[in-house]
Design an enzyme around this catalytic site. Structure first.
Site, short mmCIF file in Angstrom:
data_model
loop_
_atom_site.label_atom_id
_atom_site.label_comp_id
_atom_site.label_asym_id
_atom_site.label_seq_id
_atom_site.Cartn_x
_atom_site.Cartn_y
_atom_site.Cartn_z
CD GLU A 184 -2.92 -1.23 2.32
OE1 GLU A 184 -4.01 -2.00 2.01
OE2 GLU A 184 -2.90 -0.58 3.15
CB CYS A 228 2.73 7.29 3.65
SG CYS A 228 3.01 6.13 4.63
CB CYS A 273 6.55 -5.48 9.40
SG CYS A 273 7.82 -4.76 10.34
CB CYS A 309 5.05 -2.99 16.63
SG CYS A 309 6.68 -2.64 16.35
CB CYS A 319 1.81 -1.96 13.96
SG CYS A 319 2.04 -1.79 12.28
CB CYS A 327 -0.04 5.70 11.57
SG CYS A 327 1.05 7.21 10.95
#
Ligand code: SAH
Ligand code: SF4
Length: 368
Positions: free
Chosen positions: A103, A116, A123, A127, A130, A351
């Site tokens: 994205e 962005c 990932c 975390c 997220c 975010c």
């Protein structure tokens, strides 16, 4: 979307010029028997006119055009889907190989157009707050896949007669950029190059959760704005919400950041500290005071990010009241503190909400 186009270069085995920075294109052109300046002519076609067909590059001689067609391509994976937010933010999804998506988020503002971008598919860092960390990690993006996000964004804006191109790039999309250091640094060289996107180092930001050895290397590789995802005022909390902290703790991270700042011109106002506001976890007045003590000697500005929810998450965002009290403690201690506006929430483009719609792979078993 024609998926075949996206994997064309894999089958044709041609060099994708979007994978190469200027020096590398010069070497390639010289290997074909031409002078180095021809590389600049080609880059002009690619990055000024968004041309991907060597036949149209009429100021190159015919023989070279034919050689280029035989050995090279200019291949930028296209945006496959688009979602537009009521606040003007646009999320573009690109399907790469095996239906893995990334994205890219376009955030227009009065004086700037920020893009962005993603650096990995998924990932590994997990975390807990997220959404990207909850999808399975697939792979690092190639240089061309990083560059293509900006290239396609500019091309799309141009085709819609939007009279601006991307002015700022932030590595805050999917993935941890410092875990794809080599390709991210190569891409940064292209983003900074006057013959490519020509953005100033102050308009480029790398956001990292704090991979200390990679950050120590970055200092000798490239100078851009640094944003550090700190999100906690002590190791006990950070160990829980960001497991990477058990490997590289806050003290080692901040010391590495200090070293970067000593060499950097881009971060003249200090490093940006990102702090996601999680109700009852890291948002007390004591946490704010502890954070102020922690950052006392580090030139820094602080971005408080109201936590964005996603399906299956086990957090709550701090209340506005808590966020304001937290911000005021930091301001009283002399820190420039911004409460970040969350853009594109209605299309899951804010975010930490980016999953590339790879939600089939989402793994919510790691509750904390
Ligand atoms: N991996 C890098 C960059 C991508 S994340 C990093 O962690 O810095 C971009 C920013 O969004 C980081 O500061 C990240 O901590 C923050 N973030 C992640 N999930 C979030 C969420 N649900 N709400 C608000 N911010 C989030
Ligand atoms: Fe990865 Fe950054 Fe999300 Fe952590 S916050 S899981 S490092 S993308």
């Amino acid at each position: 979307m024609n998926k075949d186009i996206n994997i064309l270069n894999i089958f044709t085995n041609k060099i994708n010029l979007l994978d190469l920075n200027r020096t590398e294109i010069e070497h390639f052109i010289e290997s074909l028997g031409y002078k180095e300046f021809v590389a600049k002519q080609i880059m002009r076609w690619i990055y000024k006119y968004y041309c991907s067909d060597f036949k149209e590059m009429l100021n190159l001689n015919k023989k070279l055009r034919r050689q280029l067609e035989e050995t090279a391509c200019i291949f930028a994976p296209k945006f496959t889907r688009e979602k537009i937010s009521c606040d003007g933010t646009i999320k573009w999804i690109t399907s790469l190989d095996n239906n893995h998506n990334i994205e890219t988020v376009y955030i227009p503002d009065k004086n700037r157009s920020t893009l962005c971008i993603s650096s990995q598919i998924g990932c590994v860092l997990n975390c807990h707050f997220c959404a990207t960390g909850k999808i399975n990690f697939k792979r690092n993006l190639k240089v061309s896949e990083i560059i293509a996000q900006i290239w396609q964004a500019n091309k799309t804006l141009k085709s819609r007669n939007i009279n601006t191109s991307i002015t700022n790039v932030v590595f805050m999309g999917m993935g941890e950029p410092l875990f794809n250091l080599k390709n991210v640094v190569s891409a940064l060289k292209i983003i900074l190059d006057i013959y490519a996107f020509n953005l100033s180092k102050r308009r480029i930001t790398i956001s990292t959760s704090g991979i200390v050895p990679a950050l120590n290397k970055l200092v000798n590789m490239v100078d851009v704005n640094l944003a550090i995802s700190l999100h906690a005022s002590n190791d006990v909390t950070r160990n829980i919400i960001m497991p990477i902290n058990t490997k590289y703790n806050i003290a080692s991270l901040l010391s590495s950041v200090s070293q970067y700042l000593k060499k950097s011109n881009a971060n003249h106002g200090g490093v940006t500290i990102e702090y996601v506001m999680l109700h009852g976890i890291n948002d007390s007045r004591q946490n704010a005071e502890e954070l102020a003590r922690l950052l006392k000697r580090l030139p820094s500005k602080i971005n408080l990010i109201p936590w964005n929810t996603f399906q299956g998450a086990h957090f709550l965002c701090s209340t506005d009241n808590h966020i304001n009290i937290f911000a005021n403690v930091l301001r009283k201690n002399g820190f420039t503190t911004i409460i970040r506006k969350n853009r594109g929430q209605d299309i899951n483009a804010a975010c930490g909400q980016l999953t590339g719609d790879n939600t089939k792979n989402i793994n919510f078993n790691n509750k904390i």
